[in-house]
Write an enzyme that holds these catalytic residues in place. Structure first.
Site, PDB file in Angstrom:
ATOM      1  CG  HIS A 240       9.180   4.514   0.468  1.00 38.19           C
ATOM      2  ND1 HIS A 240       8.653   4.578  -0.788  1.00 38.19           N
ATOM      3  CD2 HIS A 240       8.329   3.721   1.184  1.00 38.19           C
ATOM      4  CE1 HIS A 240       7.534   3.877  -0.847  1.00 38.19           C
ATOM      5  NE2 HIS A 240       7.328   3.345   0.325  1.00 38.19           N
TER       6      HIS A 240
HETATM    7  C1  T46 Z   1       4.803   1.354  -0.032  1.00 37.64           C
HETATM    8  C2  T46 Z   1       4.849   0.770  -1.395  1.00 37.64           C
HETATM    9  C3  T46 Z   1       4.701  -0.721  -1.387  1.00 37.64           C
HETATM   10  C4  T46 Z   1      -1.391   8.811  -1.459  1.00 37.64           C
HETATM   11  O1  T46 Z   1      -1.832   9.964  -1.605  1.00 37.64           O
HETATM   12  N1  T46 Z   1      -2.022   7.931  -0.638  1.00 37.64           N
HETATM   13  C5  T46 Z   1      -1.582   6.676  -0.450  1.00 37.64           C
HETATM   14  O2  T46 Z   1      -2.202   5.915   0.335  1.00 37.64           O
HETATM   15  C6  T46 Z   1      -0.393   6.242  -1.127  1.00 37.64           C
HETATM   16  C7  T46 Z   1       0.146   4.843  -0.918  1.00 37.64           C
HETATM   17  C8  T46 Z   1       0.237   7.134  -1.948  1.00 37.64           C
HETATM   18  N2  T46 Z   1      -0.262   8.388  -2.122  1.00 37.64           N
HETATM   19  C9  T46 Z   1       0.397   9.291  -3.059  1.00 37.64           C
HETATM   20  C10 T46 Z   1       1.793   9.732  -2.670  1.00 37.64           C
HETATM   21  C11 T46 Z   1       2.465   9.956  -4.008  1.00 37.64           C
HETATM   22  O3  T46 Z   1       2.189  11.253  -4.473  1.00 37.64           O
HETATM   23  O4  T46 Z   1       0.530   8.630  -4.300  1.00 37.64           O
HETATM   24  C12 T46 Z   1       1.756   8.963  -4.914  1.00 37.64           C
HETATM   25  C13 T46 Z   1       2.586   7.715  -5.184  1.00 37.64           C
HETATM   26  O5  T46 Z   1       3.040   7.180  -3.934  1.00 37.64           O
HETATM   27  P1  T46 Z   1       4.508   6.568  -3.761  1.00 37.64           P
HETATM   28  O6  T46 Z   1       5.460   7.278  -4.637  1.00 37.64           O
HETATM   29  O7  T46 Z   1       4.826   6.528  -2.306  1.00 37.64           O
HETATM   30  O8  T46 Z   1       4.271   5.087  -4.331  1.00 37.64           O
HETATM   31  P2  T46 Z   1       5.225   3.819  -4.276  1.00 37.64           P
HETATM   32  O9  T46 Z   1       4.682   2.850  -5.230  1.00 37.64           O
HETATM   33  O10 T46 Z   1       6.655   4.208  -4.421  1.00 37.64           O
HETATM   34  O11 T46 Z   1       5.055   3.268  -2.757  1.00 37.64           O
HETATM   35  C14 T46 Z   1       3.823   2.742  -2.336  1.00 37.64           C
HETATM   36  C15 T46 Z   1       3.464   3.262  -0.933  1.00 37.64           C
HETATM   37  O12 T46 Z   1       3.501   4.712  -0.915  1.00 37.64           O
HETATM   38  C16 T46 Z   1       4.401   2.770   0.126  1.00 37.64           C
HETATM   39  O13 T46 Z   1       3.883   3.031   1.417  1.00 37.64           O
HETATM   40  O14 T46 Z   1       5.220   0.724   0.914  1.00 37.64           O
HETATM   41  O15 T46 Z   1       3.893   1.333  -2.294  1.00 37.64           O
END
Ligand code: T46
Length: 135
Positions: free
Chosen positions: A52
């Site tokens: 993303h």
């Molecule tokens: C990024 C990369 C490096 C939250 O509720 N609060 C938060 O602060 C974050 C970061 C995530 N979430 C929730 C949203 C999803 O349901 O946690 C779950 C996993 O998040 P996501 O699928 O977005 O995780 P990554 O590892 O793909 O991405 C993360 C960050 O979201 C993103 O901003 O830059 O790490």
């Protein structure tokens, strides 16, 4: 200009080991006010994360343990780097597509973020990301 921008942290080590301190207002270390901190750990073997971009969010990612491979893409060029040092952070600017691969079992990726969590700030489709870049 390269997408891979590191910020190096001062290490406050002594004979007992090492310590890095990051304080609000340390502009050279983190070029924004930190509103949120999160960390990614226990990533399952063979799993990649990210895929993303963000409209407004700026981040500094620090691999405080283990290693992983970060891919950054601005819609024109795609660059990658291994993250394995707790003494430097990778600055990830707005509108940069990111992917994280090859997490080691012990990888802990600590992320300092310029904004609170906001799902509306995410662009989770690569084609929409490219449209946003070209708009
Ligand atoms: C990024 C990369 C490096 C939250 O509720 N609060 C938060 O602060 C974050 C970061 C995530 N979430 C929730 C949203 C999803 O349901 O946690 C779950 C996993 O998040 P996501 O699928 O977005 O995780 P990554 O590892 O793909 O991405 C993360 C960050 O979201 C993103 O901003 O830059 O790490």
């Amino acid at each position: 200009m390269s997408l891979i921008k590191w910020v190096d942290f001062q290490t406050l080590g002594d004979h007992r080991g090492s310590l890095v301190a990051l304080e609000i207002g340390m502009e050279k270390a983190v070029p924004f006010d930190i509103k949120r901190v999160y960390y990614i750990y226990h990533t399952a073997e063979g799993v990649s994360r990210g895929f993303h971009a963000h409209h407004n969010l700026r981040q500094v990612a620090i691999c405080v343990a283990g290693k992983c491979r970060m891919v950054l893409d601005d819609g024109v060029k795609r660059e990658e780097t291994w993250m394995s040092s707790p003494t430097r952070g990778l600055l990830i600017e707005t509108m940069v597509w990111r992917e994280m691969h090859d997490f080691s079992d012990d990888c802990v990726l600590l992320v300092l973020a310029s904004e609170h969590y906001d799902e509306a700030d995410y662009i989770r489709s690569y084609s929409e990301f490219l449209e946003g870049i070209r708009a």
